[in-house]
Write a protein that holds these residues in place. Structure first.
Motif, mmCIF file in Angstrom:
data_model
loop_
_atom_site.group_PDB
_atom_site.id
_atom_site.type_symbol
_atom_site.label_atom_id
_atom_site.label_comp_id
_atom_site.label_asym_id
_atom_site.label_seq_id
_atom_site.Cartn_x
_atom_site.Cartn_y
_atom_site.Cartn_z
ATOM 1 N N THR A 75 12.958 5.181 -9.892
ATOM 2 C CA THR A 75 14.266 5.245 -9.234
ATOM 3 C C THR A 75 14.106 5.255 -7.716
ATOM 4 O O THR A 75 14.795 4.516 -6.999
ATOM 5 C CB THR A 75 15.032 6.509 -9.682
ATOM 6 N N LEU A 76 13.190 6.066 -7.221
ATOM 7 C CA LEU A 76 12.964 6.155 -5.782
ATOM 8 C C LEU A 76 12.389 4.848 -5.224
ATOM 9 O O LEU A 76 12.761 4.419 -4.131
ATOM 10 C CB LEU A 76 12.042 7.330 -5.470
ATOM 11 N N GLN A 77 11.510 4.217 -5.983
ATOM 12 C CA GLN A 77 10.975 2.925 -5.546
ATOM 13 C C GLN A 77 12.076 1.873 -5.475
ATOM 14 O O GLN A 77 12.107 1.047 -4.563
ATOM 15 C CB GLN A 77 9.850 2.479 -6.482
ATOM 16 N N ALA A 78 13.003 1.915 -6.424
ATOM 17 C CA ALA A 78 14.114 0.962 -6.421
ATOM 18 C C ALA A 78 15.022 1.172 -5.214
ATOM 19 O O ALA A 78 15.714 0.247 -4.777
ATOM 20 C CB ALA A 78 14.922 1.093 -7.715
ATOM 21 N N GLU A 79 15.001 2.394 -4.668
ATOM 22 C CA GLU A 79 15.789 2.698 -3.473
ATOM 23 C C GLU A 79 15.031 2.371 -2.189
ATOM 24 O O GLU A 79 15.510 2.649 -1.094
ATOM 25 C CB GLU A 79 16.185 4.172 -3.483
ATOM 26 N N GLY A 80 13.838 1.791 -2.325
ATOM 27 C CA GLY A 80 13.075 1.369 -1.161
ATOM 28 C C GLY A 80 12.027 2.343 -0.674
ATOM 29 O O GLY A 80 11.435 2.141 0.392
ATOM 30 N N MET A 81 11.773 3.405 -1.432
ATOM 31 C CA MET A 81 10.779 4.405 -1.046
ATOM 32 C C MET A 81 9.388 4.006 -1.525
ATOM 33 O O MET A 81 9.237 3.518 -2.653
ATOM 34 C CB MET A 81 11.118 5.766 -1.662
ATOM 35 N N GLN A 82 8.378 4.217 -0.686
ATOM 36 C CA GLN A 82 6.999 4.198 -1.193
ATOM 37 C C GLN A 82 6.727 5.596 -1.737
ATOM 38 O O GLN A 82 7.088 6.597 -1.120
ATOM 39 C CB GLN A 82 6.001 3.831 -0.105
ATOM 40 N N VAL A 83 6.125 5.666 -2.908
ATOM 41 C CA VAL A 83 5.806 6.954 -3.523
ATOM 42 C C VAL A 83 4.312 7.180 -3.410
ATOM 43 O O VAL A 83 3.507 6.355 -3.875
ATOM 44 C CB VAL A 83 6.259 7.011 -4.992
ATOM 45 N N LEU A 84 3.940 8.291 -2.777
ATOM 46 C CA LEU A 84 2.539 8.653 -2.591
ATOM 47 C C LEU A 84 2.242 9.876 -3.452
ATOM 48 O O LEU A 84 2.767 10.961 -3.191
ATOM 49 C CB LEU A 84 2.260 8.959 -1.110
ATOM 50 N N ALA A 85 1.428 9.698 -4.466
ATOM 51 C CA ALA A 85 1.123 10.788 -5.390
ATOM 52 C C ALA A 85 -0.108 11.550 -4.929
ATOM 53 O O ALA A 85 -1.141 10.942 -4.622
ATOM 54 C CB ALA A 85 0.899 10.233 -6.797
ATOM 55 N N THR A 86 -0.004 12.860 -4.890
ATOM 56 C CA THR A 86 -1.177 13.682 -4.582
ATOM 57 C C THR A 86 -2.012 13.765 -5.861
ATOM 58 O O THR A 86 -1.770 14.597 -6.725
ATOM 59 C CB THR A 86 -0.744 15.083 -4.116
ATOM 60 N N HIS A 87 -3.007 12.881 -5.930
ATOM 61 C CA HIS A 87 -3.732 12.714 -7.191
ATOM 62 C C HIS A 87 -5.098 12.099 -6.910
ATOM 63 O O HIS A 87 -5.208 11.123 -6.164
ATOM 64 C CB HIS A 87 -2.916 11.793 -8.112
ATOM 65 N N LEU A 88 -6.133 12.669 -7.513
ATOM 66 C CA LEU A 88 -7.483 12.144 -7.344
ATOM 67 C C LEU A 88 -7.722 11.035 -8.362
ATOM 68 O O LEU A 88 -7.631 11.249 -9.576
ATOM 69 C CB LEU A 88 -8.512 13.259 -7.539
#
Length: 216
Positions: free
Chosen positions: A86-99
């Motif tokens: 949903t956030l990506q569809a709104e134009g956001m890059q999503v950065l996951a805190t994940h190794l």
């Protein structure tokens, strides 16, 4: 409402960053949830996002928030993967805190772009599905025996890097909110009880003068 209080409300709203947010994936400890909201307020996040823990309810706000829950709205989602998309569809890059194999140092990300930082609960972290769907995985380099930070500390570290980049880019110098949104929020922050009544009746908010007084 004093003129000084209203001026502070306007000053804060003019620095709000609607293109910077967090997504808390089942963060279940109240002190962590509240501390993240407090940092969100400090760096200018307008709205935070959260997937409630399996108990079905968001963690109870406590003194750790420093009343930040009054100033940072929280939008809930049914699950992290849906929220990411949903956030990506709104134009956001999503950065996951994940190794993962594709993780990069959190400072390498460009936070001047519309950005959501995905954070997981300390015990489980971000789900693999959500991390895979994210635009990138980020990590905070660690050189001690312990290999992870408290989630609220990690959130603060990353959000203040985002603030640093946005300050350097001048993004706090020009209001990011549209004028009608700024007026709406200024009224809701200045007169929360009255605002609730206007919304219930379906009436528009009245205008405010320069001192924050309602124009009759």
């Amino acid at each position: 409402m004093t003129p000084e209080r209203y001026e502070k409300i306007l000053r804060v709203l003019r620095r709000r960053q609607p293109t910077l947010t967090v997504l808390m994936d089942e963060v279940n400890k109240p002190h962590n949830f509240s501390a993240i909201l407090r940092t969100c307020d400090a760096v200018g996040v307008l709205t935070a996002h959260a997937v409630p823990p399996k108990s079905g309810a968001l963690p109870t706000f406590d003194a750790t928030s420093g009343s930040a829950h009054k100033w940072v709205a929280v939008q809930t989602h049914s699950d992290a993967l849906t929220a990411v998309r949903t956030l990506q569809a709104e134009g956001m890059q999503v950065l996951a805190t994940h190794l993962s194999q594709r993780s990069v140092d959190y400072r390498e990300a460009d936070y001047t772009r519309p950005t959501c930082i995905l954070l997981g609960a300390e015990k489980w972290g971000v789900s693999d599905e959500a991390a895979d769907a994210a635009d990138a995985n980020i990590v905070i380099p660690m050189f001690g025996m312990v290999q992870s930070l408290n989630v609220s500390v990690a959130a603060a570290t990353i959000l203040f890097e985002a603030q640093r980049q946005r300050l350097r880019a001048g993004m706090y110098g020009t209001p990011q909110l549209a004028p009608h949104d700024l007026h709406r929020l200024a009224f809701e922050w200045a007169y929360p009880d009255l605002a609730a009544g206007y919304r219930e009746r379906g009436e528009p908010y009245p205008a405010l003068d320069e001192a924050g007084q309602i124009v009759r």
